[in-house]
Design an enzyme around this catalytic site. Structure first.
Site, PDB file in Angstrom:
ATOM      1  N   LYS A  13       0.827  -1.215   0.000  1.00 32.02           N
ATOM      2  CA  LYS A  13       0.000   0.000   0.000  1.00 32.02           C
ATOM      3  C   LYS A  13       0.861   1.265   0.000  1.00 32.02           C
ATOM      4  O   LYS A  13       0.569   2.222  -0.705  1.00 32.02           O
ATOM      5  CB  LYS A  13      -0.930   0.035   1.239  1.00 32.02           C
ATOM      6  CG  LYS A  13      -1.889  -1.143   1.335  1.00 32.02           C
ATOM      7  CD  LYS A  13      -2.887  -0.975   2.486  1.00 32.02           C
ATOM      8  CE  LYS A  13      -2.268  -0.906   3.871  1.00 32.02           C
ATOM      9  NZ  LYS A  13      -1.565  -2.122   4.299  1.00 32.02           N
ATOM     10  N   ARG A  88      -9.249   0.915   9.198  1.00 35.90           N
ATOM     11  CA  ARG A  88      -8.856  -0.463   9.498  1.00 35.90           C
ATOM     12  C   ARG A  88      -9.958  -1.204  10.259  1.00 35.90           C
ATOM     13  O   ARG A  88      -9.784  -2.370  10.573  1.00 35.90           O
ATOM     14  CB  ARG A  88      -7.595  -0.447  10.355  1.00 35.90           C
ATOM     15  CG  ARG A  88      -6.297  -0.741   9.585  1.00 35.90           C
ATOM     16  CD  ARG A  88      -5.157  -0.557  10.552  1.00 35.90           C
ATOM     17  NE  ARG A  88      -3.963  -1.260  10.225  1.00 35.90           N
ATOM     18  CZ  ARG A  88      -2.909  -0.724   9.629  1.00 35.90           C
ATOM     19  NH1 ARG A  88      -2.937   0.510   9.208  1.00 35.90           N
ATOM     20  NH2 ARG A  88      -1.821  -1.443   9.460  1.00 35.90           N
ATOM     21  N   ARG A 124      11.822  -7.063   4.585  1.00 35.64           N
ATOM     22  CA  ARG A 124      11.683  -5.610   4.414  1.00 35.64           C
ATOM     23  C   ARG A 124      12.600  -4.840   5.363  1.00 35.64           C
ATOM     24  O   ARG A 124      12.711  -5.153   6.531  1.00 35.64           O
ATOM     25  CB  ARG A 124      10.233  -5.214   4.687  1.00 35.64           C
ATOM     26  CG  ARG A 124      10.002  -3.717   4.663  1.00 35.64           C
ATOM     27  CD  ARG A 124       8.560  -3.370   4.484  1.00 35.64           C
ATOM     28  NE  ARG A 124       7.816  -3.333   5.726  1.00 35.64           N
ATOM     29  CZ  ARG A 124       6.555  -2.915   5.798  1.00 35.64           C
ATOM     30  NH1 ARG A 124       5.908  -2.551   4.702  1.00 35.64           N
ATOM     31  NH2 ARG A 124       5.930  -2.905   6.942  1.00 35.64           N
ATOM     32  N   ARG A 157      11.783  -2.546  10.842  1.00 37.46           N
ATOM     33  CA  ARG A 157      10.771  -1.997  11.744  1.00 37.46           C
ATOM     34  C   ARG A 157      10.529  -2.986  12.873  1.00 37.46           C
ATOM     35  O   ARG A 157      10.513  -4.190  12.647  1.00 37.46           O
ATOM     36  CB  ARG A 157       9.465  -1.780  10.960  1.00 37.46           C
ATOM     37  CG  ARG A 157       9.356  -0.407  10.365  1.00 37.46           C
ATOM     38  CD  ARG A 157       8.199  -0.281   9.421  1.00 37.46           C
ATOM     39  NE  ARG A 157       6.935  -0.742   9.981  1.00 37.46           N
ATOM     40  CZ  ARG A 157       5.762  -0.583   9.363  1.00 37.46           C
ATOM     41  NH1 ARG A 157       5.708   0.020   8.200  1.00 37.46           N
ATOM     42  NH2 ARG A 157       4.647  -1.019   9.897  1.00 37.46           N
ATOM     43  N   ARG A 168      -0.067  -9.174  13.418  1.00 41.81           N
ATOM     44  CA  ARG A 168      -0.672  -8.143  12.566  1.00 41.81           C
ATOM     45  C   ARG A 168      -1.600  -8.775  11.518  1.00 41.81           C
ATOM     46  O   ARG A 168      -2.650  -8.225  11.194  1.00 41.81           O
ATOM     47  CB  ARG A 168       0.422  -7.322  11.877  1.00 41.81           C
ATOM     48  CG  ARG A 168       1.150  -6.409  12.863  1.00 41.81           C
ATOM     49  CD  ARG A 168       2.429  -5.864  12.282  1.00 41.81           C
ATOM     50  NE  ARG A 168       2.214  -4.893  11.245  1.00 41.81           N
ATOM     51  CZ  ARG A 168       3.109  -4.592  10.304  1.00 41.81           C
ATOM     52  NH1 ARG A 168       4.265  -5.205  10.284  1.00 41.81           N
ATOM     53  NH2 ARG A 168       2.828  -3.679   9.409  1.00 41.81           N
TER      54      ARG A 168
HETATM   55  P1  AMP Z   1       1.132   0.435   9.087  1.00 43.94           P
HETATM   56  O1  AMP Z   1       2.378   1.188   8.844  1.00 43.94           O
HETATM   57  O2  AMP Z   1      -0.043   0.938   8.293  1.00 43.94           O
HETATM   58  O3  AMP Z   1       1.321  -1.055   8.945  1.00 43.94           O
HETATM   59  O4  AMP Z   1       0.718   0.700  10.634  1.00 43.94           O
HETATM   60  C1  AMP Z   1       1.596   0.360  11.679  1.00 43.94           C
HETATM   61  C2  AMP Z   1       0.807   0.222  12.968  1.00 43.94           C
HETATM   62  O5  AMP Z   1       0.191   1.470  13.298  1.00 43.94           O
HETATM   63  C3  AMP Z   1      -0.339  -0.792  12.946  1.00 43.94           C
HETATM   64  O6  AMP Z   1       0.105  -2.113  13.177  1.00 43.94           O
HETATM   65  C4  AMP Z   1      -1.221  -0.254  14.070  1.00 43.94           C
HETATM   66  O7  AMP Z   1      -0.686  -0.577  15.354  1.00 43.94           O
HETATM   67  C5  AMP Z   1      -1.088   1.253  13.898  1.00 43.94           C
HETATM   68  N1  AMP Z   1      -2.123   1.782  12.980  1.00 43.94           N
HETATM   69  C6  AMP Z   1      -1.929   2.300  11.728  1.00 43.94           C
HETATM   70  N2  AMP Z   1      -3.079   2.670  11.160  1.00 43.94           N
HETATM   71  C7  AMP Z   1      -4.056   2.384  12.064  1.00 43.94           C
HETATM   72  C8  AMP Z   1      -5.476   2.511  12.057  1.00 43.94           C
HETATM   73  N3  AMP Z   1      -6.150   2.998  11.000  1.00 43.94           N
HETATM   74  N4  AMP Z   1      -6.151   2.111  13.172  1.00 43.94           N
HETATM   75  C9  AMP Z   1      -5.512   1.622  14.249  1.00 43.94           C
HETATM   76  N5  AMP Z   1      -4.179   1.451  14.316  1.00 43.94           N
HETATM   77  C10 AMP Z   1      -3.437   1.829  13.230  1.00 43.94           C
END
Ligand code: AMP
Length: 218
Positions: A13, A88, A124, A157, A168
């Site tokens: 994404k 989400r 990654r 990360r 996740r």
């Molecule tokens: P991402 O980089 O999008 O994979 O997000 C990393 C982490 O941020 C996720 O595993 C969640 O802990 C938190 N996070 C990101 N976006 C959201 C969202 N829309 N709602 C809740 N937690 C989020």
């Protein structure tokens, strides 16, 4: 236009969102990036989010929705924007509809089987300086562990460790995947295959967006 990129962690994404921004000029809004920024700055939101993110759980809807509301009401989002990692949950999706009733919604799900996600995220790394994302299965580095763009150090990360990746994915299937049926029933929804090169996947994204833009203009 309000473009929503849906897909498991690691489905691409972020990479595709950046390419959309370059080609169509809609700003990309990544809630993950905004939260990581808050964690790095040590803001109250960051302090609350840190442990939750390290476990791979979701940060509370209200906190994330507020953050998104602040961002999408800025002038650069007037013509539209692309959301990466938000909504989400169905609750977040409903709140987004209330915040922004103006822009037409287009949802693109980038689909990838779990095993491909696990292989990708395990490979990654990101640049600790400029944030460039590397999939070490597909990228050639000019020097080991060093960013090709800015010579910053590449790091993994915290949430790309295997046990966190699995957590996740579980959270994705339980809380985020129901959005697929939710959006299928009500909006411009498209699923694309997330396997292939970055360029191949981007061509699929553009095909969908060009159609949606043409439809919106007619
Ligand atoms: P991402 O980089 O999008 O994979 O997000 C990393 C982490 O941020 C996720 O595993 C969640 O802990 C938190 N996070 C990101 N976006 C959201 C969202 N829309 N709602 C809740 N937690 C989020």
């Amino acid at each position: 236009m309000k473009i929503i990129l849906l897909g498991a962690p690691g489905s691409g994404k972020g990479t595709q969102g950046d390419l959309v921004t370059k080609k169509y000029s809609f700003p990309r809004i990544s809630t993950g990036d905004l939260l990581r920024e808050a964690v790095a700055l040590g803001t109250p939101l960051g302090k609350e989010a840190k442990a939750i993110m390290e476990r791979g759980d979701l940060v509370a809807d209200d906190l994330v929705v507020k953050m998104v509301e602040e961002r999408i009401t800025k002038p650069d989002c007037a013509e539209g924007y692309i959301l990466d990692g938000f909504p989400r949950t169905i609750n977040q999706a409903r709140k987004l509809e209330n915040i922004d009733k103006n822009h037409q919604e287009v949802v693109i799900e980038i689909y990838l089987p779990d095993q491909v996600v696990i292989d990708r995220l395990s490979a990654r790394k990101i640049c600790s300086n400029c944030g460039t994302i590397y999939n070490l299965l597909g990228h050639t580095l000019e020097a080991e562990n060093i960013c090709n763009v800015c010579s910053g150090k590449l790091i993994r990360r915290d949430d790309d460790k295997l046990e966190v990746i699995q957590a996740r994915l579980k959270v994705y299937h339980e809380q985020t995947e129901p959005l697929v049926d939710y959006y299928k029933a009500k909006t411009n929804y498209f699923q694309i295959n997330g396997e292939g090169t970055i360029e191949e996947i981007f061509a699929r994204v553009c095909e969908v967006l060009d159609k949606a833009i043409e439809k919106a203009e007619n």
